[in-house]
Scaffold this active site. Structure first.
Site, PDB file in Angstrom:
ATOM      1  N   ARG A  33       1.270  -1.377  -0.098  1.00 22.19           N
ATOM      2  CA  ARG A  33      -0.052   0.107  -0.226  1.00 22.19           C
ATOM      3  C   ARG A  33       0.723   0.899  -0.027  1.00 22.19           C
ATOM      4  O   ARG A  33       1.015   1.966  -0.457  1.00 22.19           O
ATOM      5  CB  ARG A  33      -0.514   0.071   1.178  1.00 22.19           C
TER       6      ARG A  33
ATOM      7  N   TYR B   8     -12.873  22.795 -11.983  1.00 22.03           N
ATOM      8  CA  TYR B   8     -12.837  21.553 -11.900  1.00 22.03           C
ATOM      9  C   TYR B   8     -14.808  21.102 -11.485  1.00 22.03           C
ATOM     10  O   TYR B   8     -14.460  21.484 -10.146  1.00 22.03           O
ATOM     11  CB  TYR B   8     -11.834  20.545 -11.460  1.00 22.03           C
TER      12      TYR B   8
ATOM     13  N   ASP C  35      -4.211  23.428  -9.335  1.00 21.82           N
ATOM     14  CA  ASP C  35      -4.598  22.372  -9.960  1.00 21.82           C
ATOM     15  C   ASP C  35      -4.381  23.048 -11.400  1.00 21.82           C
ATOM     16  O   ASP C  35      -4.989  23.370 -12.312  1.00 21.82           O
ATOM     17  CB  ASP C  35      -6.687  22.316 -10.070  1.00 21.82           C
TER      18      ASP C  35
ATOM     19  N   LYS D 170      -5.235  12.387 -17.242  1.00 20.25           N
ATOM     20  CA  LYS D 170      -6.024  13.762 -18.740  1.00 20.25           C
ATOM     21  C   LYS D 170      -3.985  13.542 -18.963  1.00 20.25           C
ATOM     22  O   LYS D 170      -3.455  12.534 -20.098  1.00 20.25           O
ATOM     23  CB  LYS D 170      -5.735  14.603 -18.152  1.00 20.25           C
TER      24      LYS D 170
HETATM   25  C1  LIG Z   1     -10.355  15.219 -14.201  1.00 19.54           C
HETATM   26  C2  LIG Z   1     -10.082  16.680 -14.296  1.00 19.54           C
HETATM   27  C3  LIG Z   1      -9.706  16.512 -12.493  1.00 19.54           C
HETATM   28  C4  LIG Z   1     -10.672  15.371 -11.727  1.00 19.54           C
HETATM   29  O1  LIG Z   1      -9.398  13.872 -12.164  1.00 19.54           O
HETATM   30  P1  LIG Z   1     -10.076  12.685 -12.222  1.00 19.54           P
HETATM   31  O2  LIG Z   1      -8.536  11.708 -12.609  1.00 19.54           O
HETATM   32  O3  LIG Z   1     -10.938  12.617 -13.418  1.00 19.54           O
HETATM   33  O4  LIG Z   1     -10.355  12.150 -11.135  1.00 19.54           O
HETATM   34  C5  LIG Z   1      -9.412  17.244 -11.652  1.00 19.54           C
HETATM   35  N1  LIG Z   1      -9.356  18.116 -11.810  1.00 19.54           N
HETATM   36  C6  LIG Z   1      -9.395  19.121 -13.850  1.00 19.54           C
HETATM   37  C7  LIG Z   1      -9.084  20.246 -13.840  1.00 19.54           C
HETATM   38  C8  LIG Z   1      -9.894  17.474 -14.401  1.00 19.54           C
HETATM   39  O5  LIG Z   1     -10.125  17.867 -15.874  1.00 19.54           O
END
Ligand SMILES: *Cc1c(COP(=O)(O)O)cnc(C)c1O
Length: 381
Positions: free
Chosen positions: A51, A103, A176, A201
């Site tokens: 883990r 988001y 982010d 992404k």
């Molecule tokens: C997709 C996304 C998230 C969340 O990511 P996941 O892998 O789907 O949990 C957070 N912030 C942004 C800007 C995103 O595009």
């Protein structure tokens, strides 16, 4: 790997890691959930249990730390788990300042669930520094959360200015940076304390892994709490996913270059399209955040843009229904271009206008992408 080599070089060779035993240019995937204890009761390998401990996960983390210029990086099970691991490292009673444009799933969590952990959030226009300053409660505000460029309007936050506001009041800034990726913006260099990526992404880039990443400017007590949260809650990435993420990151520079070039070309051409009332893209001089984006993004303005369709919501949905090449799907940052009527997913409280289509430019031929969407727009008139 020599620290002087560029991010692109480090990524292409995954920091040059090889398997010492076989001399393979791709290290093996480590799948063990447990490790041998030494006869004298020590764990000299540094690995105890799967883990917290996995070498493939550590390879992915080392790559992200290197390209972010971070002291340490973690990969987690998804972008959401990465973000939530940061918020849960705060203490009950802590106050958060977050953007109105962000988001949607994370905004929903902050709005509806964070209070159960004793966290309070104020949502502000993150482009208005006076509003950010006014929202900060000295001694109470522990974290400012920003996203730049921010979903789905591609609002740009001045990281340096918001970091200064946070630090003046003893708060941290976490950003982010999913849509910029570490290649376009080295977020920590602008004063942010923590940078987060939905590695699902651009970092992975092939729409086949869910993963999150965090990287820190300083390996401090707050970072240690995030690490404990990850282990205690099992917010981990599996070894196969970590391997796929490493493989995806090898081509990040090439994919990002193609996505940025296509997004810029599409933004420019759709800005003059009769069926489009507005294009939202930080690369356009008309975008409110263009000057800041120019300062804090390099090599391009990202692969994400939105268009607003003349004729309103019905015309926007009809356009998305008529594309043949663009994939009608949520998510972003993959090699295939995606189109989405964003208001349909964001729900109540979203700043997203109903006539907006969000576009994630992939790596296909930009002429094909333009022709397909242009035809769909014309047919929906
Ligand atoms: C997709 C996304 C998230 C969340 O990511 P996941 O892998 O789907 O949990 C957070 N912030 C942004 C800007 C995103 O595009």
């Amino acid at each position: 790997m020599n620290g002087e080599w560029s991010e692109r070089t480090k990524l292409a060779q995954a920091l040059g890691a090889i398997d010492e035993k076989s001399r393979a240019v791709v290290p093996p995937i480590h799948i063990a959930s447990t490790f041998i204890r030494d006869p004298d009761n020590q764990y000299r390998s540094g690995n105890v249990y799967g883990r917290p401990d996995n070498e493939t996960v550590r390879e992915a983390e080392a790559i992200i730390a290197a390209i972010e210029g971070a002291q340490s990086a973690f990969v987690l099970g998804s972008g959401m788990s990465a973000a939530v691991a940061v918020f849960l490292a705060l203490k009950p009673g802590d106050h958060i300042v977050a953007p109105k444009v962000m988001y949607w799933a994370l905004r929903n969590w902050l709005m509806n669930d964070a209070a159960s952990w004793g966290l309070e959030t104020t949502f502000v226009d993150m482009t208005n520094l006076d509003a950010v300053a006014a929202a900060i409660r000295p001694g109470k505000t522990a974290l400012i959360w920003a996203e730049t460029p921010a979903n789905p309007l591609w609002t740009i936050t001045d990281i340096e200015a918001v970091a200064a506001l946070a630090h003046r009041s003893g708060a941290r800034l976490a950003v982010d940076s999913t849509c910029a990726s570490p290649l376009l913006t080295r977020t920590l260099d602008f004063g942010a304390d923590i940078v987060m990526h939905a590695a699902t992404k651009y970092l992975n880039g092939h729409s086949d892994v869910l993963a999150g990443a965090l990287a820190t400017r300083s390996d401090d007590e707050f970072w240690a709490r995030i690490k404990r949260n990850r282990a205690a809650m099992g917010l981990i990435l599996g070894p196969f996913e970590a391997f796929l993420l490493i493989r995806g990151m090898r081509t990040l520079a090439l994919r990002m270059e193609a996505a940025c070039a296509s997004a810029m070309e599409l933004a420019t051409r759709f800005a003059n399209h009769a069926r489009v009332s507005e294009v939202l893209y930080p690369g356009l001089a008309s975008h409110a955040g263009h000057a800041i984006a120019k300062r804090q993004m390099r090599g391009g303005f990202g692969g994400m843009l939105s268009i607003r369709v003349r004729g309103g919501e019905a015309a926007a949905i009809a356009t998305a229904a008529r594309v043949e090449l663009w994939k009608r799907a949520t998510s972003l940052g993959g090699v295939e271009s995606l189109i989405e009527h964003r208001a349909s997913i964001e729900g109540a409280g979203s700043p997203c206008p109903p006539d907006l289509l969000r576009l994630s430019a992939g790596i296909e031929d930009v002429e094909d992408l333009y022709r397909d969407l242009s035809r769909a727009l014309d047919a929906s008139a």
